[in-house]
Enzyme design. Structure first.
Site, short mmCIF file in Angstrom:
data_model
loop_
_atom_site.label_atom_id
_atom_site.label_comp_id
_atom_site.label_asym_id
_atom_site.label_seq_id
_atom_site.Cartn_x
_atom_site.Cartn_y
_atom_site.Cartn_z
N ILE A 262 0.79 -1.29 -0.10
CA ILE A 262 -0.02 0.02 -0.05
C ILE A 262 0.90 1.27 0.08
O ILE A 262 1.81 1.45 0.82
CB ILE A 262 -0.87 0.03 1.11
CG1 ILE A 262 -1.80 -1.26 1.29
CG2 ILE A 262 -1.83 1.34 1.15
CD1 ILE A 262 -2.71 -1.48 2.45
N ASP A 278 -5.84 -0.35 10.20
CA ASP A 278 -6.19 -1.75 9.89
C ASP A 278 -7.20 -1.82 9.17
O ASP A 278 -7.37 -2.69 8.32
CB ASP A 278 -6.53 -1.96 11.70
CG ASP A 278 -5.42 -2.15 12.38
OD1 ASP A 278 -4.44 -2.20 11.91
OD2 ASP A 278 -5.66 -2.27 13.75
N GLU A 304 1.89 -3.76 5.55
CA GLU A 304 1.04 -3.15 4.65
C GLU A 304 1.19 -4.17 3.26
O GLU A 304 0.75 -3.68 2.21
CB GLU A 304 0.79 -1.87 4.40
CG GLU A 304 2.21 -1.27 3.66
CD GLU A 304 3.27 -0.88 4.80
OE1 GLU A 304 4.11 -0.13 4.35
OE2 GLU A 304 3.11 -1.42 5.95
#
Length: 394
Positions: A262, A278, A304
């Site tokens: 990400i 989260d 991530e």
């Protein structure tokens, strides 16, 4: 006894059966088929061993005939020879793992023929102690219920037949006092009833133990799934990755490997907070999992980052899946407050493909490609060094 994984439908039946504990010695059809499939071979071995012992004991009783029925000893030997042949035929059938009715029925036929043989010899003999052979029926019913442990309906049939054989024999024999006839008939009847109770209890206990074993198996499977799942996303964790890699090492064939990350996630976390972070990870995992379809194996690689394994995929196919995942994340328009106005969450991908036995090396290659994608501007896919797309044209 090998137990296969328990499907959801059978798990529901298992719960019902465990709670109900019915007096009926049968499960719902689907569970009954599973029970029979998993216990059939062991059941045939159990019956074969005990039937072989019974055949040997039946033949040894010719020594008893020599003392009790000397006038029909030759006939006894001939009949026992025939019954032994029948026993051997039933043993041969059991080696072929026949269906339940054929299996239990064949053994029951042998027992009934043996019991009828005892009655026939008693009726044909003129020996003074011939009526004492009627006690042999007691051995037959107890052997059937507690040693063979034939299924209850077959044991019931044998007990009824043995009692009927005894009544016929004791009625036909001349000179047997009514008191003796009544006494021996009562003994055979009581023994048959006790044998049936024992048979029912033993079979019910066997079935309850089987259900409890399935329940323990289901619990173990649930714990195994939990140990392989990332608690945040529900996807595979590092332990699941290690298991997949061990399996892939010997599977052969091609595989595509993607590593996704990400973009600007630390900034997202700092701006929106860890709970929102989260939730972002969960949403991205769901998006790329859906975009990958049923053949993509998605794992949380750490933080991530996500690892996607694509069995059977080449470079071009893996890159196509990665692009579909990248678009799915971008078009979801997850707001990223740490970026300029209108900024959304995006993801970058490193792509590699090659033989499945090189999966670990392909992961390293995809990881290096991911860092190039990050350095190249993010929200993009980057092929690995060995990918045809990464090779300079000549």
């Amino acid at each position: 006894m090998h137990q296969r994984p328990l499907p959801a439908a059978e798990a529901d039946l298992l719960d019902h059966a465990l709670v109900r504990r019915s007096v009926r010695l049968a499960f719902p059809p689907a569970l009954e088929r599973r029970y029979e499939a998993e216990t059939r071979r062991q059941r045939c071995r159990h019956l074969s061993l005990r039937l072989a012992i019974a055949v040997a004991m039946f033949d040894l009783f010719i020594l008893n005939d020599a003392v009790m029925l000397p006038d029909v000893l030759a006939l006894s030997a001939a009949l026992r020879f025939v019954v032994t042949g029948l026993g051997i035929a039933v043993l041969a059938l059991l080696r072929r793992d026949p269906p339940p009715f054929a299996r239990e029925g064949a053994v029951a036929v042998f027992v009934l023929v043996a019991a009828a043989t005892l009655t026939l010899m008693m009726l044909l003999s003129d020996a003074p102690y011939r009526e004492h052979l009627s006690y042999g029926q007691l051995l037959v019913v107890m052997y059937t219920a507690t040693v063979l442990r034939l299924r209850f309906p077959f044991t019931l049939a044998i007990c009824a037949a043995c009692f009927a054989l005894h009544v016929v024999a004791i009625t036909e024999l001349q000179g047997v006092p009514p008191q003796i006839a009544l006494h021996t008939s009562g003994l055979v009847l009581a023994t048959a009833i006790f044998a049936l109770l024992a048979c029912w209890s033993l079979e019910r206990e066997e079935r309850i133990i089987y259900l409890q074993g399935l329940a323990q198996q289901r619990q173990a499977e649930a714990l195994e799934r939990l140990s392989l799942a990332d608690p945040l996303t529900g996807r595979g964790n590092r332990r699941a990755i290690d298991r997949s890699l061990a399996s892939l090492a010997s599977s052969g064939g091609p595989i595509g490997v993607l590593i996704a990350d990400i973009d600007h996630f630390k900034a997202f976390n700092d701006h929106h907070g860890h709970l929102a972070g989260d939730d972002c990870i969960r949403r991205v995992a769901a998006l790329i999992g859906e975009a990958g379809g049923n053949h993509a194996e998605l794992y949380r690689f750490g933080g991530e980052e996500f690892l996607v394994l694509l069995p059977g995929a080449d470079h071009e196919q893996a890159a196509g899946v990665a692009e579909a995942m990248r678009r799915a994340v971008e078009t979801a328009r997850i707001a990223h407050g740490a970026l300029p106005a209108g900024g959304v969450v995006t993801a970058s991908f490193g792509v590699a493909a090659g033989p499945a036995e090189r999966t670990r090396q392909l992961i390293d290659e995809a990881d290096a490609a991911l860092y190039r994608a990050k350095r190249g501007g993010r929200n993009r896919i980057e092929p690995g060094e060995t990918s045809p797309a990464a090779r300079p044209a000549r």
